[in-house]
Design a protein around this motif. Structure first.
Motif, short mmCIF file in Angstrom:
data_model
loop_
_atom_site.label_atom_id
_atom_site.label_comp_id
_atom_site.label_asym_id
_atom_site.label_seq_id
_atom_site.Cartn_x
_atom_site.Cartn_y
_atom_site.Cartn_z
N ASN A 15 70.21 5.13 25.86
CA ASN A 15 71.73 5.33 25.70
C ASN A 15 72.09 6.11 24.56
O ASN A 15 70.99 5.96 23.71
N LEU A 16 73.01 7.02 24.49
CA LEU A 16 73.26 7.70 23.11
C LEU A 16 73.31 6.71 21.84
O LEU A 16 72.83 7.22 20.81
N GLU A 17 73.92 5.69 22.20
CA GLU A 17 74.11 4.83 20.92
C GLU A 17 72.71 4.37 20.37
O GLU A 17 72.36 4.47 19.12
N ALA A 42 61.23 8.61 28.21
CA ALA A 42 62.40 8.94 28.89
C ALA A 42 63.53 7.72 29.06
O ALA A 42 63.05 6.54 28.64
N MET A 43 64.53 7.73 29.02
CA MET A 43 65.59 6.71 29.20
C MET A 43 65.27 5.78 30.06
O MET A 43 64.72 5.86 31.12
N ALA A 44 65.50 4.16 29.79
CA ALA A 44 64.92 3.22 30.42
C ALA A 44 65.50 3.30 31.83
O ALA A 44 66.69 3.64 32.11
N GLY A 45 64.79 3.25 33.01
CA GLY A 45 65.20 3.43 34.44
C GLY A 45 65.07 4.66 34.92
O GLY A 45 65.01 4.97 36.27
N LEU A 81 68.00 15.19 22.94
CA LEU A 81 68.94 14.42 22.31
C LEU A 81 68.40 13.99 21.00
O LEU A 81 69.43 13.82 20.25
N LEU A 82 67.18 13.57 20.81
CA LEU A 82 66.89 12.68 19.74
C LEU A 82 66.89 13.91 18.55
O LEU A 82 67.23 13.66 17.26
N ALA A 83 66.22 15.10 18.80
CA ALA A 83 66.23 16.04 18.01
C ALA A 83 67.56 16.42 17.28
O ALA A 83 67.92 16.65 16.24
#
Ligand code: ADP
Ligand code: ASP
Ligand code: MG
Length: 407
Positions: A15-17, A42-45, A81-83
């Protein structure tokens, strides 16, 4: 200047946090004077959801190239998002899809292998003082289409990038703080290993310890990449994967693993004559179906045999279909399929020089009333196939029997 590749798995960017938390961690390393190249999942799930969408449209015979186009998309979101999160931290960064990072693979869609990485794009980014954030799990095939490296493939992307860049270290950040003697979610008494040899890690990964994808360990071994598994949530020492000479103390057994990705196929009353096994397994090989454990038993009069073997669960439906097609030609009675099995294995380089390891395994399972349906061995592992309902019992019993339990 030290160059490290840091890989963050699905739960670490769930997630974003958590993405902000990862950005802060990367930023600390950059501020401490290291050059960092990041690889993310990728994000979990997300990948599971994408796979479900594909099989919701076409359950078995889906086009693998389109499958890759869909399932590779999860990583596109997290790199961007991470960048962005890194820039918020004041760290210049940019995202790279697999093809933009020069990750070229073969054409085996859904389980492609990395053939080559052009180091220029990532190197230029690093030289410009930026952090490249690379999409794991994906590359580009010879046909110019997106490929994926098999589930858990971001580990392999990270090691391959580390090898291509000549990085000093490849750190795999995940939701456990290292490699344990068994899956800590199933065996509460599992112990964290300070070090494990490449060879043992390779066996453990290929026998079900999904903490590292098998191929990533093989690559690390081949290109001498210094590989480490660490927690992305806690700042504690992880597990270092090393050469056998670097082991301080070695156990006879270093781990107990299980794999649910097994299905048992029994071909009943095949005529026992030369060429039958070849005729049976040939069409499976042509369909790229890997066969693992094989047991053959011959009837008392020597005319018939039952051949039992295991395949990956995902290949079960196709395997039965293919065998039914050659049934008349081979003249067997029927095919039985059983997906409710697991493979439990004990792994350790100490097995080479110690007798009685197999006997202890069989005795431990017998004492619990667990029936062994197939066995396979190599120099440093013994695997047995058992009914799925006994998986956890078997794992914990074996873990205790080899003296691995944490006190
Ligand atoms: P990531 O999303 O970070 O790639 P994975 O879920 O692929 O993480 O791998 C980490 C998981 O591997 C852990 O949560 C743990 O349950 C599992 N695992 C299985 N065997 C082991 C083992 N021997 N040591 C540590 N973790 C293990
Ligand atoms: N996202 C991919 C998967 O779930 C790759 C990875 O996580 O390593 O399999
Ligand atoms: Mg993983």
């Amino acid at each position: 200047m030290t160059l490290v590749v840091q890989k963050f798995g699905g739960t670490s960017v769930a997630n974003l946090e958590r993405i902000r938390h990862v950005a802060a961690r990367v930023a600390r390393h950059v501020r401490a004077g290291e050059r960092v190249c990041v690889v993310v999942s990728a994000m979990a799930g997300t990948t599971n959801q994408l796979v479900e969408w594909v099989t919701g449209i076409e359950p078995v015979h889906y086009d693998r190239a389109e499958y890759d186009t869909v399932v590779a998309s999860g990583e596109q979101v997290t790199i961007g998002l991470l960048a962005l999160a890194l820039r918020r931290e004041g760290i210049p960064a940019r995202s790279f899809l697999g093809w933009q990072a020069g990750i070229r693979t073969d054409g085996a869609h859904s389980k492609a292998r990395i053939v080559e990485i052009d180091p220029v794009p990532l190197r230029s980014c690093l030289e410009a003082g930026m952090v490249p954030v690379v999409a794991g799990f994906q590359g580009i095939g010879p046909d110019g289409r997106i490929t994926t490296l098999g589930r858990g493939g971001s580990d392999t992307s990270a090691v391959a990038v580390a090898a291509a860049l000549g990085a000093d270290r490849c750190d795999i950040f995940t939701d456990v703080d290292g490699v344990y003697t068994s899956d800590p979610r199933v065996v509460p008494k599992a112990r964290k290993l300070e070090r494990i040899t490449y060879e043992e890690m390779l066996e453990m990964a290929s026998l079900g310890a999904k903490v590292l994808q098998t191929r990533s360990v093989a690559l690390a071994m081949r290109y001498r990449v210094r590989l480490q598994v660490l927690s992305s949530f806690e700042d504690v020492p992880g597990t270092l994967v090393v050469d056998e000479e670097e082991m301080v103390e070695s156990q006879i057994i270093s781990g107990v693993t299980y794999s649910r990705d097994e299905a048992k196929v029994s071909v009943l009353r095949v005529q026992d004559r030369p060429g039958v096994a070849a005729a049976l397994f040939g069409p499976l090989a042509e369909a790229h179906i890997n066969v693992d454990m094989i047991v053959q038993s011959v009837s008392r009069d020597g005319r018939y045999a039952n051949i039992t073997f295991t395949v990956s669960r995902a290949d079960l439906a196709r395997t039965v279909e293919i065998l039914e097609r050659v049934r008349d030609q081979l003249g067997f009675e029927r095919v039985d399929a059983d997906p409710d099995v697991v493979k439990v294995s004990v792994v350790g380089v100490g097995m080479r020089s110690h007798a009685g390891v197999a006997h202890r395994m069989f005795r431990t399972l017998a004492e619990r009333g667990i029936n062994i349906q197939a066995i396979s061995t190599s120099e440093i592992k013994i695997s047995v196939l058992i009914a799925e309902e006994y998986a956890e019992l078997a794992l914990r019993a074996l873990h205790a029997a080899y003296g691995l339990d944490r006190s």
